[in-house]
Design an enzyme around this catalytic site. Structure first.
Site, PDB file in Angstrom:
ATOM      1  N   ASP A 277       4.931   3.805   4.186  1.00 50.56           N
ATOM      2  CA  ASP A 277       4.099   4.144   3.305  1.00 50.56           C
ATOM      3  C   ASP A 277       3.153   2.814   2.797  1.00 50.56           C
ATOM      4  O   ASP A 277       3.494   1.768   3.554  1.00 50.56           O
ATOM      5  CB  ASP A 277       4.607   4.764   1.865  1.00 50.56           C
ATOM      6  CG  ASP A 277       5.292   4.035   1.195  1.00 50.56           C
ATOM      7  OD1 ASP A 277       5.782   2.841   1.675  1.00 50.56           O
ATOM      8  OD2 ASP A 277       5.913   4.208   0.140  1.00 50.56           O
TER       9      ASP A 277
ATOM     10  N   TYR B 216       4.952   9.934   7.326  1.00 52.39           N
ATOM     11  CA  TYR B 216       5.736   9.451   6.167  1.00 52.39           C
ATOM     12  C   TYR B 216       6.814  10.381   5.637  1.00 52.39           C
ATOM     13  O   TYR B 216       7.762   9.966   5.640  1.00 52.39           O
ATOM     14  CB  TYR B 216       4.891   8.874   4.974  1.00 52.39           C
ATOM     15  CG  TYR B 216       5.486   8.514   3.721  1.00 52.39           C
ATOM     16  CD1 TYR B 216       6.444   7.446   3.981  1.00 52.39           C
ATOM     17  CD2 TYR B 216       5.696   9.311   2.879  1.00 52.39           C
ATOM     18  CE1 TYR B 216       7.177   7.064   2.712  1.00 52.39           C
ATOM     19  CE2 TYR B 216       6.409   9.040   1.529  1.00 52.39           C
ATOM     20  CZ  TYR B 216       7.269   7.819   1.679  1.00 52.39           C
ATOM     21  OH  TYR B 216       8.199   7.440   0.507  1.00 52.39           O
TER      22      TYR B 216
ATOM     23  N   GLN C  62       0.462   9.484  -4.461  1.00 55.93           N
ATOM     24  CA  GLN C  62      -0.867   9.097  -5.113  1.00 55.93           C
ATOM     25  C   GLN C  62      -0.372   9.083  -6.685  1.00 55.93           C
ATOM     26  O   GLN C  62      -1.367   9.209  -7.709  1.00 55.93           O
ATOM     27  CB  GLN C  62      -2.035   9.976  -5.045  1.00 55.93           C
ATOM     28  CG  GLN C  62      -2.321  10.222  -3.613  1.00 55.93           C
ATOM     29  CD  GLN C  62      -3.106   8.771  -3.272  1.00 55.93           C
ATOM     30  OE1 GLN C  62      -3.618   8.358  -4.019  1.00 55.93           O
ATOM     31  NE2 GLN C  62      -2.945   8.818  -1.658  1.00 55.93           N
ATOM     32  N   THR C  63       0.845   9.177  -7.010  1.00 54.77           N
ATOM     33  CA  THR C  63       1.256   9.255  -8.548  1.00 54.77           C
ATOM     34  C   THR C  63       2.391   8.292  -8.822  1.00 54.77           C
ATOM     35  O   THR C  63       3.226   8.311  -8.098  1.00 54.77           O
ATOM     36  CB  THR C  63       1.860  10.866  -8.820  1.00 54.77           C
ATOM     37  OG1 THR C  63       0.931  11.776  -8.409  1.00 54.77           O
ATOM     38  CG2 THR C  63       1.998  11.036 -10.262  1.00 54.77           C
TER      39      THR C  63
ATOM     40  N   GLU D 150       9.092  13.258  -2.880  1.00 54.58           N
ATOM     41  CA  GLU D 150       7.906  12.623  -1.999  1.00 54.58           C
ATOM     42  C   GLU D 150       6.609  13.026  -2.161  1.00 54.58           C
ATOM     43  O   GLU D 150       5.598  12.321  -2.062  1.00 54.58           O
ATOM     44  CB  GLU D 150       8.588  12.587  -0.516  1.00 54.58           C
ATOM     45  CG  GLU D 150       9.837  11.711  -0.406  1.00 54.58           C
ATOM     46  CD  GLU D 150       9.554  10.238  -0.469  1.00 54.58           C
ATOM     47  OE1 GLU D 150       8.297   9.833  -0.741  1.00 54.58           O
ATOM     48  OE2 GLU D 150      10.557   9.503  -0.762  1.00 54.58           O
TER      49      GLU D 150
ATOM     50  N   CYS E 196       8.960 -13.373  -5.041  1.00 59.14           N
ATOM     51  CA  CYS E 196       9.372 -13.939  -4.041  1.00 59.14           C
ATOM     52  C   CYS E 196      10.692 -14.442  -4.058  1.00 59.14           C
ATOM     53  O   CYS E 196      11.596 -14.816  -3.435  1.00 59.14           O
ATOM     54  CB  CYS E 196       8.536 -14.839  -3.192  1.00 59.14           C
ATOM     55  SG  CYS E 196       7.037 -14.039  -2.906  1.00 59.14           S
TER      56      CYS E 196
END
Length: 581
Positions: A369, A351, A273-274, A268, A431
């Site tokens: 998140d 988170y 950011q990756t 985590e 969807c």
């Protein structure tokens, strides 16, 4: 609580709130009995339903029996209006609400209300109001089954007591077992539902417990989820579809193979950011060298940063190690299980704490998140700015109210998966395959692209930099960045602030005592950080023999293989790493 002298019978009719007629085999074809529950109970008292009667000890009464329970399908429901208080009193005295209560007193007047219980424990004073619940539909239980201004008054009085320093609790005693969740009956009495939500917001505890029910007894059994927020009902409704979709379609990711707390934690932090695909090789390499908390706590920082090289946001790696040392010293090497305890560790936010607690330990803890915020903002057509902390906290509280109690870790992973693979951030959300589409307001209104809303980010600061690859046949000049700030403690190539010419580059090296033999311009490169951008140009500077010079303070003259194996160079310089050898 227990009954004496229970008799089985069959319900015939109920002419008014207090009286019913039943058939008691072998005793009476039409016996008049007293109904202790004066509520509606239409869903329970159907012709032919099996009921249970307690023989009354009051010989002067016209009815010899009290109706106390009824079979509804495979479920036995106690419908004695006095039973919830009796069962709750036993539970309170046994320490069900707070351990070792010093005083439990029933029927206490305060202000304009008469509360069911007054308690004292641990220096605190408590008021507890008990509500019996018999209304059930497909496992969902609700209160009230008829408008009740008196119930609203009790709730409002508890809020007032809370403001005056008392602890206050509303306990819904569900007079049956095996239910899904409790929710206020908005269709029947919205004012009560609104009062309950206001009470919860003011700090009044709202609890619901189901009961072990037999014809002869009733006792509180286990807590039941309480959904006060109407949105929580929608989450509860789509949970089964969500989990089924996840189980059938989830990606095979290395960190899902062994869901220990350490593995969840490392993955985590890396995934912040990756991209997932970028993290996979780093995760495997990291665990091969640092397989547990103790190894992470003990590794040299330089080696840790080398293992992290290319992932960026290097403070994440440092905080991992800081936390690992705390866990080793204070928790015996095992990450704590509860979200609140995890939040005390360096680098672990709400988170990540929710992810570890739920996925590794099965605790009911939300992990909200960006993916989850995007999904929920579309499901509820919510135009609030998802970048605001209060919005994140609101959704976190909502999910912790509504998420699966049996599979909280799977629930969190499923929500993340939907956000990453189906309810995607850019382009057209998928969807047509989404298990939540039938519950989604944005899909229903064809407004998916409007959500989520996020306030425009401030423009990044642009910084011009000129990178110098100063090298001879065997060595390259690098330097260490300051211990604090951006890319703290990492190694980099010498840099000139601003966009320098070849002549300015030669002069800058000359001031450091290094003479250039040949200089070659290199390509431009851009690296984007969260709040700034580096716009870089570069030069490859050939030097006859670097070791003939005394390196400036903070500079190192190293071999190319040492850079590859030992010295962590940030990915910001990845465009120039190919010139080291």
């Amino acid at each position: 609580m227990n009954y004496q002298h229970i008799v089985k019978a069959y319900f015939l009719e109920r002419p008014n709130r207090f009286i019913a007629y039943v058939r008691i085999p072998g005793v009476s074809e039409r016996e008049r009995v007293h109904v202790k529950n004066t509520g509606r109970c239409r869903e329970l008292l159907q012709p032919g339903a099996v009921v249970y009667l307690e023989k009354s000890g009051q010989t002067a009464r016209k009815t010899a029996y009290d109706l106390v329970a009824v079979e509804k399908g495979n479920r036995l429901v106690n419908m004695d209006s006095m039973a919830p208080n009796q069962a709750a009193g036993e539970w309170l005295k046994a320490g069900g609400l707070v351990p070792h209560p010093g005083l439990v007193r029933p029927e206490t007047t305060w202000g304009n209300s008469r509360f069911d219980f007054y308690m004292e424990a641990g220096g605190q004073k408590y008021f507890v109001e008990v509500k019996g619940v018999t209304l059930e539909n497909d496992g969902v239980v609700m209160f009230p089954d008829a408008p009740s201004d008196r119930a609203v008054k009790h709730v409002e009085e508890l809020v007032r007591a809370k403001k005056q320093g008392y602890q206050a609790c509303i306990l819904f005693v569900i007079q049956m077992s095996g239910v899904k969740y409790f929710t206020p009956n908005r269709d029947m009495h919205r004012e009560f539902a609104d009062a309950l939500c206001a009470a919860a917001a003011s700090g009044v505890r709202i609890l619901a417990y189901d009961c072990d029910v037999t014809p002869e007894s009733m006792s509180l059994r286990a807590p039941v989820p309480v959904f006060l927020d109407e949105r929580a009902l929608r989450v509860a409704d789509f949970t089964e579809d969500l989990l089924q979709y996840y189980r059938e379609n989830k990606r095979n990711l290395p960190w899902r193979e062994d869901l220990t707390a350490y593995h969840v934690w490392v993955s985590e932090i890396m995934l912040q950011q990756t991209r997932v695909e970028a993290v996979k090789p780093y995760y495997q390499r990291f665990l091969e060298e640092l397989p547990d908390v103790e190894a992470l706590a003990a590794v040299r920082e330089e080696r840790l940063l080398k293992l992290w090289e290319g992932l960026g946001y290097y403070s994440r790696a440092r905080n991992l190690q800081k936390a690992a040392r705390v866990v080793t010293e204070e928790y015996g090497g095992s990450l704590p299980q509860e979200k609140d305890e995890l939040l005390k560790l360096p680098g672990i936010g709400r988170y990540t704490a929710g992810a570890i607690s739920s996925i590794a330990y099965g605790r009911v803890a939300a992990a909200v998140d960006g993916n989850v915020l995007r999904v929920l903002s579309r499901v509820f057509a919510d135009d609030r700015d998802i970048g605001r902390d209060e919005v994140k906290r609101d959704y976190e509280a909502l999910l912790e109210q509504a998420m699966s109690r049996e599979h909280p870790g799977e629930f969190n992973q499923a929500m993340m998966e939907i956000g990453a693979m189906v309810c995607v951030p850019n382009g057209q959300p998928r969807c047509e395959i989404c298990p939540l589409s039938s519950f989604c307001e944005a899909y229903r209104n064809r407004t998916q692209e409007k959500y989520p809303r996020r306030a425009p980010r401030k423009a990044r600061k642009i910084e011009q930099r000129t990178v110098l690859i100063a090298r001879d046949e065997k060595r390259i000049a690098i330097r260490r960045r300051p211990a604090k700030g951006l890319l703290a403690g990492m190694y980099e190539f010498p840099v000139i602030e601003g966009q320098a010419s070849a002549q300015q580059a030669i002069e800058a090296l000359g001031k450091k005592g290094i003479g250039a033999v040949r200089i070659q311009p290199l390509e431009e490169a851009v690296h984007i950080f969260t709040h700034r951008e580096w716009h870089m140009t570069g030069f490859l500077v050939r030097v006859d023999e670097l070791t003939a010079y005394t390196p400036p303070e903070g500079w190192l003259l190293v071999k190319p293989e040492e850079i590859r194996e030992k010295y962590p160079i940030p990915s910001a310089y990845s465009a120039y790493l190919k010139y080291i050898g």
